[in-house]
Scaffold this motif. Sequence first.
Motif, PDB file in Angstrom:
ATOM      1  N   VAL A 312       0.858  -1.184   0.000  1.00  0.00           N
ATOM      2  CA  VAL A 312       0.000   0.000   0.000  1.00  0.00           C
ATOM      3  C   VAL A 312       0.897   1.238   0.000  1.00  0.00           C
ATOM      4  O   VAL A 312       1.878   1.308   0.754  1.00  0.00           O
ATOM      5  CB  VAL A 312      -0.944   0.016   1.226  1.00  0.00           C
ATOM      6  N   LEU A 313       0.556   2.179  -0.857  1.00  0.00           N
ATOM      7  CA  LEU A 313       1.275   3.448  -0.951  1.00  0.00           C
ATOM      8  C   LEU A 313       0.460   4.509  -0.220  1.00  0.00           C
ATOM      9  O   LEU A 313      -0.753   4.590  -0.398  1.00  0.00           O
ATOM     10  CB  LEU A 313       1.424   3.834  -2.428  1.00  0.00           C
ATOM     11  N   ALA A 314       1.130   5.302   0.619  1.00  0.00           N
ATOM     12  CA  ALA A 314       0.402   6.341   1.354  1.00  0.00           C
ATOM     13  C   ALA A 314       1.278   7.579   1.507  1.00  0.00           C
ATOM     14  O   ALA A 314       2.516   7.506   1.460  1.00  0.00           O
ATOM     15  CB  ALA A 314      -0.025   5.823   2.725  1.00  0.00           C
ATOM     16  N   ARG A 315       0.588   8.712   1.697  1.00  0.00           N
ATOM     17  CA  ARG A 315       1.271   9.983   1.954  1.00  0.00           C
ATOM     18  C   ARG A 315       1.095  10.354   3.426  1.00  0.00           C
ATOM     19  O   ARG A 315       0.048  10.081   4.013  1.00  0.00           O
ATOM     20  CB  ARG A 315       0.680  11.093   1.083  1.00  0.00           C
ATOM     21  N   PHE A 316       2.122  10.998   3.990  1.00  0.00           N
ATOM     22  CA  PHE A 316       2.128  11.276   5.427  1.00  0.00           C
ATOM     23  C   PHE A 316       2.430  12.750   5.686  1.00  0.00           C
ATOM     24  O   PHE A 316       3.145  13.380   4.894  1.00  0.00           O
ATOM     25  CB  PHE A 316       3.199  10.414   6.113  1.00  0.00           C
ATOM     26  N   THR A 317       1.913  13.261   6.815  1.00  0.00           N
ATOM     27  CA  THR A 317       2.200  14.652   7.169  1.00  0.00           C
ATOM     28  C   THR A 317       3.691  14.805   7.489  1.00  0.00           C
ATOM     29  O   THR A 317       4.318  15.789   7.111  1.00  0.00           O
ATOM     30  CB  THR A 317       1.388  15.105   8.402  1.00  0.00           C
ATOM     31  N   ASP A 318       4.257  13.803   8.169  1.00  0.00           N
ATOM     32  CA  ASP A 318       5.665  13.867   8.561  1.00  0.00           C
ATOM     33  C   ASP A 318       6.313  12.491   8.351  1.00  0.00           C
ATOM     34  O   ASP A 318       6.519  11.737   9.306  1.00  0.00           O
ATOM     35  CB  ASP A 318       5.767  14.305  10.032  1.00  0.00           C
ATOM     36  N   PRO A 319       6.620  12.157   7.092  1.00  0.00           N
ATOM     37  CA  PRO A 319       7.111  10.803   6.801  1.00  0.00           C
ATOM     38  C   PRO A 319       8.410  10.459   7.546  1.00  0.00           C
ATOM     39  O   PRO A 319       8.603   9.312   7.954  1.00  0.00           O
ATOM     40  CB  PRO A 319       7.320  10.789   5.285  1.00  0.00           C
ATOM     41  N   GLN A 320       9.269  11.483   7.764  1.00  0.00           N
ATOM     42  CA  GLN A 320      10.531  11.203   8.451  1.00  0.00           C
ATOM     43  C   GLN A 320      10.289  10.745   9.892  1.00  0.00           C
ATOM     44  O   GLN A 320      10.900   9.790  10.368  1.00  0.00           O
ATOM     45  CB  GLN A 320      11.439  12.450   8.443  1.00  0.00           C
ATOM     46  N   HIS A 321       9.351  11.423  10.551  1.00  0.00           N
ATOM     47  CA  HIS A 321       9.011  11.063  11.930  1.00  0.00           C
ATOM     48  C   HIS A 321       8.503   9.617  11.974  1.00  0.00           C
ATOM     49  O   HIS A 321       8.900   8.823  12.828  1.00  0.00           O
ATOM     50  CB  HIS A 321       7.937  12.024  12.463  1.00  0.00           C
ATOM     51  N   LEU A 322       7.647   9.277  11.023  1.00  0.00           N
ATOM     52  CA  LEU A 322       7.089   7.922  11.006  1.00  0.00           C
ATOM     53  C   LEU A 322       8.181   6.891  10.704  1.00  0.00           C
ATOM     54  O   LEU A 322       8.267   5.837  11.360  1.00  0.00           O
ATOM     55  CB  LEU A 322       5.980   7.818   9.969  1.00  0.00           C
ATOM     56  N   LEU A 323       9.048   7.221   9.728  1.00  0.00           N
ATOM     57  CA  LEU A 323      10.136   6.290   9.387  1.00  0.00           C
ATOM     58  C   LEU A 323      10.991   6.003  10.613  1.00  0.00           C
ATOM     59  O   LEU A 323      11.363   4.852  10.870  1.00  0.00           O
ATOM     60  CB  LEU A 323      11.029   6.899   8.300  1.00  0.00           C
ATOM     61  N   THR A 324      11.295   7.054  11.383  1.00  0.00           N
ATOM     62  CA  THR A 324      12.098   6.887  12.592  1.00  0.00           C
ATOM     63  C   THR A 324      11.396   5.962  13.576  1.00  0.00           C
ATOM     64  O   THR A 324      11.997   5.041  14.134  1.00  0.00           O
ATOM     65  CB  THR A 324      12.377   8.263  13.240  1.00  0.00           C
ATOM     66  N   GLY A 325      10.094   6.191  13.760  1.00  0.00           N
ATOM     67  CA  GLY A 325       9.320   5.350  14.664  1.00  0.00           C
ATOM     68  C   GLY A 325       9.294   3.900  14.211  1.00  0.00           C
ATOM     69  O   GLY A 325       9.418   2.969  15.023  1.00  0.00           O
ATOM     70  N   ILE A 327      11.545   2.400  12.300  1.00  0.00           N
ATOM     71  CA  ILE A 327      12.892   1.833  12.457  1.00  0.00           C
ATOM     72  C   ILE A 327      13.135   1.440  13.913  1.00  0.00           C
ATOM     73  O   ILE A 327      13.666   0.366  14.209  1.00  0.00           O
ATOM     74  CB  ILE A 327      13.975   2.842  12.003  1.00  0.00           C
ATOM     75  N   GLU A 328      12.675   2.316  14.837  1.00  0.00           N
ATOM     76  CA  GLU A 328      12.844   1.998  16.273  1.00  0.00           C
ATOM     77  C   GLU A 328      12.115   0.715  16.635  1.00  0.00           C
ATOM     78  O   GLU A 328      12.530  -0.027  17.525  1.00  0.00           O
ATOM     79  CB  GLU A 328      12.344   3.169  17.136  1.00  0.00           C
ATOM     80  N   ALA A 329      11.021   0.441  15.915  1.00  0.00           N
ATOM     81  CA  ALA A 329      10.264  -0.789  16.172  1.00  0.00           C
ATOM     82  C   ALA A 329      10.802  -1.955  15.334  1.00  0.00           C
ATOM     83  O   ALA A 329      10.201  -3.038  15.311  1.00  0.00           O
ATOM     84  CB  ALA A 329       8.788  -0.552  15.873  1.00  0.00           C
ATOM     85  N   GLY A 330      11.914  -1.696  14.622  1.00  0.00           N
ATOM     86  CA  GLY A 330      12.522  -2.768  13.826  1.00  0.00           C
ATOM     87  C   GLY A 330      11.803  -3.030  12.512  1.00  0.00           C
ATOM     88  O   GLY A 330      11.938  -4.102  11.916  1.00  0.00           O
ATOM     89  N   ILE A 331      11.044  -2.030  12.033  1.00  0.00           N
ATOM     90  CA  ILE A 331      10.250  -2.225  10.810  1.00  0.00           C
ATOM     91  C   ILE A 331      10.849  -1.402   9.671  1.00  0.00           C
ATOM     92  O   ILE A 331      11.054  -0.191   9.813  1.00  0.00           O
ATOM     93  CB  ILE A 331       8.786  -1.781  11.036  1.00  0.00           C
ATOM     94  N   VAL A 332      11.104  -2.058   8.551  1.00  0.00           N
ATOM     95  CA  VAL A 332      11.656  -1.375   7.382  1.00  0.00           C
ATOM     96  C   VAL A 332      10.583  -1.307   6.300  1.00  0.00           C
ATOM     97  O   VAL A 332      10.017  -2.331   5.923  1.00  0.00           O
ATOM     98  CB  VAL A 332      12.883  -2.132   6.826  1.00  0.00           C
ATOM     99  N   VAL A 333      10.292  -0.091   5.843  1.00  0.00           N
ATOM    100  CA  VAL A 333       9.364   0.076   4.716  1.00  0.00           C
ATOM    101  C   VAL A 333      10.123   0.783   3.594  1.00  0.00           C
ATOM    102  O   VAL A 333      11.273   1.182   3.775  1.00  0.00           O
ATOM    103  CB  VAL A 333       8.100   0.867   5.117  1.00  0.00           C
ATOM    104  N   ARG A 334       9.483   0.944   2.438  1.00  0.00           N
ATOM    105  CA  ARG A 334      10.181   1.573   1.317  1.00  0.00           C
ATOM    106  C   ARG A 334       9.915   3.067   1.289  1.00  0.00           C
ATOM    107  O   ARG A 334       8.772   3.499   1.165  1.00  0.00           O
ATOM    108  CB  ARG A 334       9.734   0.917   0.005  1.00  0.00           C
ATOM    109  N   ASP A 335      10.985   3.821   1.419  1.00  0.00           N
ATOM    110  CA  ASP A 335      10.924   5.279   1.354  1.00  0.00           C
ATOM    111  C   ASP A 335      10.774   5.694  -0.104  1.00  0.00           C
ATOM    112  O   ASP A 335      11.620   5.370  -0.935  1.00  0.00           O
ATOM    113  CB  ASP A 335      12.232   5.832   1.945  1.00  0.00           C
TER     114      ASP A 335
END
Length: 378
Positions: A312-325, A327-335
């Motif tokens: 699923v492709l989605a747009r975010f208000t603050d994608p960097q913040h979400l990516l950090t979160g 990663i902290e949970a050990g989850i890798v998605v495609r930037d």
Amino acid sequence: MSSSPLQLVRGDLRGFAGYSSARTESPGAAGGGTPGQPSIWLNANESAWDSPADQAGSVRRYPDPQPQRLRTALAELYGCRPEQLLAGRGSDEAIDLLVRAVCRPGGDAVVVTPPTFGMYAVSARLHGTHVLEVPLRDAAGGLDTDVEAVGTAAQAGGARIVFLCSPGNPSGTLVPLDEVRALARRLDGQSLVVVDEAYLEFAGTPSASTLTEELSNVLVLRTLSKAHALAGVRVGAVIGDPDLIAVLQRCQAPYPLPAPSVELALAALGEEALTVTAEQIAAAVQARRRLTTILQQSPAVTRVYPSAANFVLARFTDPQHLLTGLIEAGIVVRDMRDKPGLGDALRITVGTPDQLDAVRAVLHPTSSRAAPSMEATS
Ligand SMILES: *Cc1c(COP(=O)(O)O)cnc(C)c1O
């Protein structure tokens, strides 16, 4: 009747026979021993002794370039005739073969529809071929292909190949078969229309291979890498006009399919395995629905695109913040932020229920973990 796609093959390759290997000069089951058949094969400089790593002695010899059993099984799976299909090392190899067989080195052009799968442009660039871009439209129903504009760009730029991706990666959107048909008719005699269906199993809609008998410039790419869970095996197929398929085979490496990969692919195409695969596809489709809902209900998300694939492709208000979160949970998605028009987007592949629980916990940090089953029903 559409014109022969052979006229689209590079002029300097029309009489090209490719590499003549021991296996193509003397086909047949090496190592056989039926009366009247050769049993002593001393024609290919293979070792006479099995490798200590090869207990079964199954890989001492060069493999069949196109094992008939595999070709037949893939043709049955994809609903075409075996002579319409060439098996290779994933769709990646098919993309490369098409560019090399049809475009002149250092010249000609292909059309792509960004944001899209990167290999079309990579293969074209490596060959010195121009890449003409017709961006997807960000429409109410999702990121869709402007097929009319693709036709115009192909004609204006003299493109030899048009690459369509359906369902698109990363868009998740299908290109309707009526539009593929209209484009192929419009570009008859000028361009191949290649429809990459790497994710079609998750869409459940008919394949463009149903158009190949009627329109000889339509080619379809399929793969065992996604729905069949065999990305590491590297087996895919290109389907189209038998004469063009024969040309592509002559451009292919002499032994493209490693014997262990062929065995694994055949095992995956047995009846029981296909039943399990069908269940896994259904699970992925259900997971896609749940992931879509998880995203739609998150305040961090500004847009969720409908998907016919396993992501699923989605747009975010603050994608960097979400990516950090994540990663902290050990989850890798495609930037996706470096892709045209997707400066705030991420692409998330569907996972198991547990994996989606983990994604949900990052996206909905305050809500209880007790409600995931509610999402699955929507
Ligand atoms: C993953 C993917 C493929 C698969 O390539 P293989 O070489 O078969 O593994 C092809 N096309 C698209 C659009 C993809 O996303």
